[in-house]
Write an enzyme that holds these catalytic residues in place. Structure first.
Site, mmCIF file in Angstrom:
data_model
loop_
_atom_site.group_PDB
_atom_site.id
_atom_site.type_symbol
_atom_site.label_atom_id
_atom_site.label_comp_id
_atom_site.label_asym_id
_atom_site.label_seq_id
_atom_site.Cartn_x
_atom_site.Cartn_y
_atom_site.Cartn_z
ATOM 1 N N ASP A 1 17.506 16.829 2.589
ATOM 2 C CA ASP A 1 17.749 18.247 2.858
ATOM 3 C C ASP A 1 17.797 18.550 4.348
ATOM 4 O O ASP A 1 18.649 19.306 4.812
ATOM 5 C CB ASP A 1 16.679 19.114 2.196
ATOM 6 C CG ASP A 1 16.713 19.036 0.683
ATOM 7 O OD1 ASP A 1 17.717 18.548 0.132
ATOM 8 O OD2 ASP A 1 15.728 19.461 0.057
ATOM 9 N N ARG B 1 8.896 -7.634 9.244
ATOM 10 C CA ARG B 1 9.171 -7.089 7.913
ATOM 11 C C ARG B 1 10.520 -7.508 7.348
ATOM 12 O O ARG B 1 10.620 -7.864 6.183
ATOM 13 C CB ARG B 1 9.150 -5.558 7.949
ATOM 14 C CG ARG B 1 7.812 -4.953 7.912
ATOM 15 C CD ARG B 1 7.934 -3.453 7.866
ATOM 16 N NE ARG B 1 6.610 -2.876 7.654
ATOM 17 C CZ ARG B 1 6.397 -1.591 7.528
ATOM 18 N NH1 ARG B 1 7.395 -0.744 7.579
ATOM 19 N NH2 ARG B 1 5.184 -1.142 7.341
ATOM 20 N N GLU C 1 10.254 11.908 9.761
ATOM 21 C CA GLU C 1 11.202 10.988 9.154
ATOM 22 C C GLU C 1 12.636 11.500 9.144
ATOM 23 O O GLU C 1 13.550 10.747 8.880
ATOM 24 C CB GLU C 1 10.736 10.602 7.747
ATOM 25 C CG GLU C 1 9.494 9.745 7.827
ATOM 26 C CD GLU C 1 9.212 8.938 6.572
ATOM 27 O OE1 GLU C 1 10.104 8.801 5.725
ATOM 28 O OE2 GLU C 1 8.087 8.440 6.458
#
Length: 167
Positions: A3, A73, A157
């Site tokens: 959004d 990672r 984020e």
């Protein structure tokens, strides 16, 4: 849900690196029917001496990277995925039994989450697989959260500050 990024796009704010998604290499594997957010098993657990094994109990990270289970990672996630494809398994295993009695003290939240799923990491292997962790791209900002549109700031984020990069 995207959004914030959609609102920024409609306002003419510049976006960047929308294709970048970070994967967490060791997410608790709860089966193919599991839905929603799954518990993360932190790299710190591997930092305490835990290591990855396949279904046959074979360690595979030492052959992949000089840091073995402590590799970055992206390297660990790719190695796990490759081993799962090679063996046809849906997951690999994290052997963290070495942490023993320190589990509830060192990793109380992870320990409780595992207990909630019937796993005692002091005596059992933990089923893990890589999973999408979060989106690394988003609204292009400087390190102060400023965008190309005066008065529009972004953080968290939704923001793409250039810190995360491609891997």
């Amino acid at each position: 849900t995207g959004d914030g990024i959609a609102m920024a796009l409609r306002a003419g704010v510049e976006l960047a690196d929308l294709e970048f998604v970070q994967f967490h290499p060791t997410v608790l594997y709860l089966g193919t029917e599991a839905k929603g957010q799954l518990p993360l098993i932190s790299e710190a657990v591997r930092g305490e001496g835990a290591f990855l094994v396949d279904a046959a109990g074979e360690r595979f990270m030492p052959a992949v990277h000089p840091l073995a289970d402590l590799a970055p990672r992206d390297v660990v996630a790719k190695a796990i995925t490759k081993r799962m494809l090679q063996t046809g398994a849906n997951n690999v295993w994290l052997d963290a039994r070495k942490i023993g009695a320190h589990w509830p003290i060192r990793f109380p939240s992870i320990f409780q989450s595992l207990a909630d799923h019937g796993i005692d990491p002091r005596v059992q292997l933990i089923p893990v697989a890589p999973a999408q962790h979060y989106h690394s791209g988003g609204i292009l900002t400087d390190l102060y959260g400023r965008t190309n549109v005066t008065g529009v700031f972004a953080c968290g984020e939704v923001a793409c500050t250039g810190v995360h990069g491609a891997n």
